[in-house]
Design a protein around this motif. Structure first.
Motif, mmCIF file in Angstrom:
data_model
loop_
_atom_site.group_PDB
_atom_site.id
_atom_site.type_symbol
_atom_site.label_atom_id
_atom_site.label_comp_id
_atom_site.label_asym_id
_atom_site.label_seq_id
_atom_site.Cartn_x
_atom_site.Cartn_y
_atom_site.Cartn_z
ATOM 1 N N ALA A 108 10.279 -2.577 -3.929
ATOM 2 C CA ALA A 108 10.298 -1.101 -3.731
ATOM 3 C C ALA A 108 10.156 -0.528 -5.897
ATOM 4 C CB ALA A 108 11.381 -0.160 -3.229
ATOM 5 N N ASN B 158 8.760 6.768 -4.214
ATOM 6 C CA ASN B 158 8.853 5.249 -4.190
ATOM 7 C C ASN B 158 7.080 4.431 -4.087
ATOM 8 O OD1 ASN B 158 10.603 5.346 -1.882
ATOM 9 N ND2 ASN B 158 8.993 2.995 -2.166
ATOM 10 N N CYS C 81 7.566 -2.052 -14.917
ATOM 11 C CA CYS C 81 9.336 -1.996 -13.946
ATOM 12 C C CYS C 81 10.428 -2.743 -14.146
ATOM 13 C CB CYS C 81 8.756 -1.735 -12.708
ATOM 14 S SG CYS C 81 8.437 -3.155 -11.469
ATOM 15 N N TYR D 290 10.877 2.334 -7.885
ATOM 16 C CA TYR D 290 11.384 4.255 -8.092
ATOM 17 C C TYR D 290 10.248 5.048 -9.294
ATOM 18 C CZ TYR D 290 13.574 2.814 -3.947
ATOM 19 O OH TYR D 290 14.019 2.743 -2.815
ATOM 20 N N LYS E 134 13.521 10.809 -2.252
ATOM 21 C CA LYS E 134 13.233 9.461 -3.384
ATOM 22 C C LYS E 134 11.718 9.376 -3.774
ATOM 23 C CE LYS E 134 16.089 6.639 -2.267
ATOM 24 N NZ LYS E 134 16.765 6.859 -1.804
#
Length: 222
Positions: free
Chosen positions: A174, A166, A142, A176, A164
């Protein structure tokens, strides 16, 4: 296209002589060289002009012809894009983004809200970490977006999807999934190798604009 014309705090391009200073404008030249002749790029080249004393309508008159017939606005993010001594309303880039996000009627025809793609340029050391930092805390590889360095109109239109999806990474942050931002950010090296893909993604997000809480008008005091 919206960018800080003379920002030199960017990585030197291999296509340029070693003794010449690379600026954000040279990245525009690099992009244009890869586009087909029928493609159109709208350039914000008056970025040295202070807009603080201009009425909104005056600024719009300067921008409407460049933005009206476009479908995607590409914003080049660079380390020196924000001028700290000027208000955000006194700089071109926020206005170009603001008007790109509006739906405008002219001659009985209404233009659609543009898709907007933020392309992050590498800094002098070739790093993107000032805006997009790669994380290694989970297997999904990420990225952490440093939105605090961006103009208000950019950061308010990121992570603004109503629904969203997540999950938490190993550090508890978090992560997403999908396309949670109306204005998506991508590194220059990924964008320039697959321009059509990323422009198509911006158009895809634009086609689902109802899914996003889009901020169009800049507030007073910024």
């Amino acid at each position: 296209m919206s960018y800080k014309y003379a920002d030199f705090r960017v990585k030197h391009l291999d296509s340029m002589p070693w003794y010449e200073t690379t600026t954000a404008r040279h990245y525009v030249d690099e992009l244009q060289s890869k586009l087909d002749a029928e493609d159109h790029i709208n350039k914000g080249e008056d970025d040295g002009e202070d807009l603080s004393d201009f009425a909104d309508e005056t600024i719009w008159s300067k921008l409407r012809d460049k933005i009206y017939d476009s479908s995607v606005t590409i914003v080049l993010i660079s380390p020196g894009m924000k001028e700290s001594r000027k208000s955000e309303k006194g700089q071109w880039i926020p206005w170009e983004i603001s008007y790109s996000l509006r739906e405008t009627t002219r001659n009985d025809r209404t233009s659609r809200r543009n898709g907007v793609l933020a392309v992050v340029l590498p800094d002098e050391n070739g790093s993107y970490n000032y805006t997009i930092e790669k994380k290694t805390c989970c297997t999904t590889e990420c990225n952490y977006w440093h939105t605090n360095c961006l103009f208000w109109i950019l950061r308010e239109n990121m992570f603004n999807q109503y629904q969203k999806t997540n999950a938490d990474c190993k550090q508890g942050d978090a992560v997403y999934n999908g396309w949670p931002s109306y204005i998506h950010m991508v590194r220059w090296e990924n964008f320039i190798d697959n321009i059509n893909y990323w422009v198509s993604k911006a158009e895809q997000i634009q086609n689902n604009k109802e899914d996003y809480d889009i901020k169009v008008n800049m507030p007073d005091g910024i």
